[in-house]
Write an enzyme that holds these catalytic residues in place. Structure first.
Site, PDB file in Angstrom:
ATOM      1  N   VAL A  88       0.838  -1.207   0.000  1.00 46.11           N
ATOM      2  CA  VAL A  88       0.000   0.000   0.000  1.00 46.11           C
ATOM      3  C   VAL A  88       0.877   1.264   0.000  1.00 46.11           C
ATOM      4  O   VAL A  88       0.645   2.197  -0.776  1.00 46.11           O
ATOM      5  CB  VAL A  88      -0.967  -0.011   1.213  1.00 46.11           C
ATOM      6  CG1 VAL A  88      -1.735   1.297   1.308  1.00 46.11           C
ATOM      7  CG2 VAL A  88      -1.936  -1.185   1.093  1.00 46.11           C
ATOM      8  N   ILE A 145     -12.738   2.362  -3.501  1.00 47.59           N
ATOM      9  CA  ILE A 145     -14.126   2.853  -3.655  1.00 47.59           C
ATOM     10  C   ILE A 145     -14.348   4.011  -2.675  1.00 47.59           C
ATOM     11  O   ILE A 145     -14.177   3.837  -1.476  1.00 47.59           O
ATOM     12  CB  ILE A 145     -15.148   1.735  -3.332  1.00 47.59           C
ATOM     13  CG1 ILE A 145     -14.885   0.492  -4.185  1.00 47.59           C
ATOM     14  CG2 ILE A 145     -16.565   2.243  -3.521  1.00 47.59           C
ATOM     15  CD1 ILE A 145     -15.772  -0.709  -3.821  1.00 47.59           C
ATOM     16  N   LYS A 163     -14.082  -3.346   8.874  1.00 44.00           N
ATOM     17  CA  LYS A 163     -14.575  -2.356   7.908  1.00 44.00           C
ATOM     18  C   LYS A 163     -16.037  -1.988   8.205  1.00 44.00           C
ATOM     19  O   LYS A 163     -16.428  -0.825   8.100  1.00 44.00           O
ATOM     20  CB  LYS A 163     -14.420  -2.905   6.486  1.00 44.00           C
ATOM     21  CG  LYS A 163     -12.938  -3.042   6.085  1.00 44.00           C
ATOM     22  CD  LYS A 163     -12.755  -3.915   4.872  1.00 44.00           C
ATOM     23  CE  LYS A 163     -11.289  -4.031   4.455  1.00 44.00           C
ATOM     24  NZ  LYS A 163     -11.063  -5.080   3.456  1.00 44.00           N
TER      25      LYS A 163
HETATM   26  N1  HSE Z   1      -7.046  -8.403   2.807  1.00 37.96           N
HETATM   27  C1  HSE Z   1      -7.954  -7.359   2.434  1.00 37.96           C
HETATM   28  C2  HSE Z   1      -8.955  -7.914   1.425  1.00 37.96           C
HETATM   29  C3  HSE Z   1      -7.163  -6.214   1.844  1.00 37.96           C
HETATM   30  O1  HSE Z   1      -8.758  -9.047   0.957  1.00 37.96           O
HETATM   31  O2  HSE Z   1      -9.936  -7.256   1.115  1.00 37.96           O
HETATM   32  C4  HSE Z   1      -7.913  -4.923   1.704  1.00 37.96           C
HETATM   33  O3  HSE Z   1      -8.384  -4.418   2.925  1.00 37.96           O
END
Ligand code: HSE
Length: 324
Positions: free
Chosen positions: A14, A136, A205
């Protein structure tokens, strides 16, 4: 032209992606903001690791204080992952007057109140678009263009690794183990894929989405969470025979004034827009009381999509705090 100095904490996939975008689209960003965004220091602890993108060795440091405490750094971008020391680094950077951008869903979900409160107390910006659904721009949309809505439901495919595994099991009849290895080789899965396959990454998330959409913090470990490790080829076939697909869904909804939430595999009719979201792609399906239903779709992982969201946050901070 005014220059804003940026320090990167972390130079993995990243960090490398964000650095590449800031270099590659440097002139475009300067033209759009009227300010030059320059990476002046990068924390990279393991110099022997193979990197996707290279940086001038003169920018590299192994000491986080060279960024967190450096008087000449304006914006700190945290991309080291994990809850600690990332949370402490972000708080210290804010206490030292730096704006912070982060892609770190685990740290933000675990310490949402501490981080947002530390930003508020120190009058600095704290943005984290990249932490949910990678490229997104769903967090900005919830807070900005959709800000006049009461949200009734948010349902997301928020983890690329599990969506990739379920897609390949469905389309190619491969076993769970075979596809997991492939996802790791392609770089979507976390180094330790437990958080992906057990639904923990999706719960992190979802916790961030709930905080933003419903103004209500729910710790990720308080979200009932079931991953995909129990999904067998027989389950996939049963779904197929019923005209359905199995997807790992992260869902929060408002029922009689209370927010309900869950991360779990679900059977979706093939006609549902989320059933067509395949491979490592993510999507977030939002129902607002005024706008109705809408869906955001795109790449939720990977250096450039995630880097794109990070750079968008940097641009927002530049426009708000540094442009004339
Ligand atoms: N390991 C996470 C996924 C990476 O597969 O979505 C992105 O947050």
């Amino acid at each position: 032209m005014k220059t804003v100095k940026i320090g990167l904490l972390g130079f993995g996939n990243v960090g490398g992606g964000a650095f590449h975008i800031l270099s590659e689209n440097k002139e475009l960003i300067a033209k759009r903001t009227g300010v030059a965004a320059e990476v002046t220091r990068i924390l990279q602890r393991n110099r022997n690791k193979k990197r996707l993108f290279a940086a001038d060795p003169a920018l590299l440091t192994e000491d986080p204080d060279d960024i967190i405490k450096a008087p000449d750094i304006d914006i700190v971008v945290e991309m080291i992952g994990g809850i600690e020391p990332a949370t402490s680094f972000m708080c210290q950077a804010m206490e030292n007057g730096k704006h912070v951008v982060s892609a770190n869903k685990a740290a933000i979900a675990a310490n949402y109140r501490l981080l947002t409160e530390t930003a508020r107390k120190n009058n600095v910006e704290f943005l984290f678009e990249a932490s949910v659904a990678g490229g997104i721009p769903v967090l900005s949309a919830l807070a900005g263009p959709l800000g006049a809505n009461n949200f009734l439901e948010i349902t997301g495919i928020l983890n690329g690794t599990t969506n990739y595994i379920l897609t390949k099991m469905t389309e190619e009849g491969l076993s769970y183990e075979e596809v997991l290895k492939d996802a790791q080789a392609k770089g979507f899965a976390e180094a330790d894929p437990t958080a992906d396959v057990e639904g923990i990454d999706a719960a992190n998330k979802l916790s961030i989405l709930i905080a933003l959409a419903f103004g209500h913090y729910v710790a990720p470990d308080a979200i009932p969470t079931v991953g995909i490790t129990g999904i067998s080829a027989a389950d996939i076939e049963a779904a197929e025979n019923a005209g359905q697909k199995i997807k790992l869904l992260a869902r929060a909804s408002l029922r009689e004034g209370m927010v309900e939430y869950l991360v779990a595999p679900a059977f979706l009719d093939k006609s549902h827009p989320l059933a067509g979201v395949n491979n490592e792609f993510n999507a977030v399906y939002v129902t607002g009381d005024m706008v109705g239903e809408l869906m955001f779709y795109g790449r939720g992982a990977g250096p450039l999509p995630t880097g794109s969201a990070i750079c968008g946050d940097i641009i927002s901070i530049i426009r708000k705090r540094f442009s004339l």
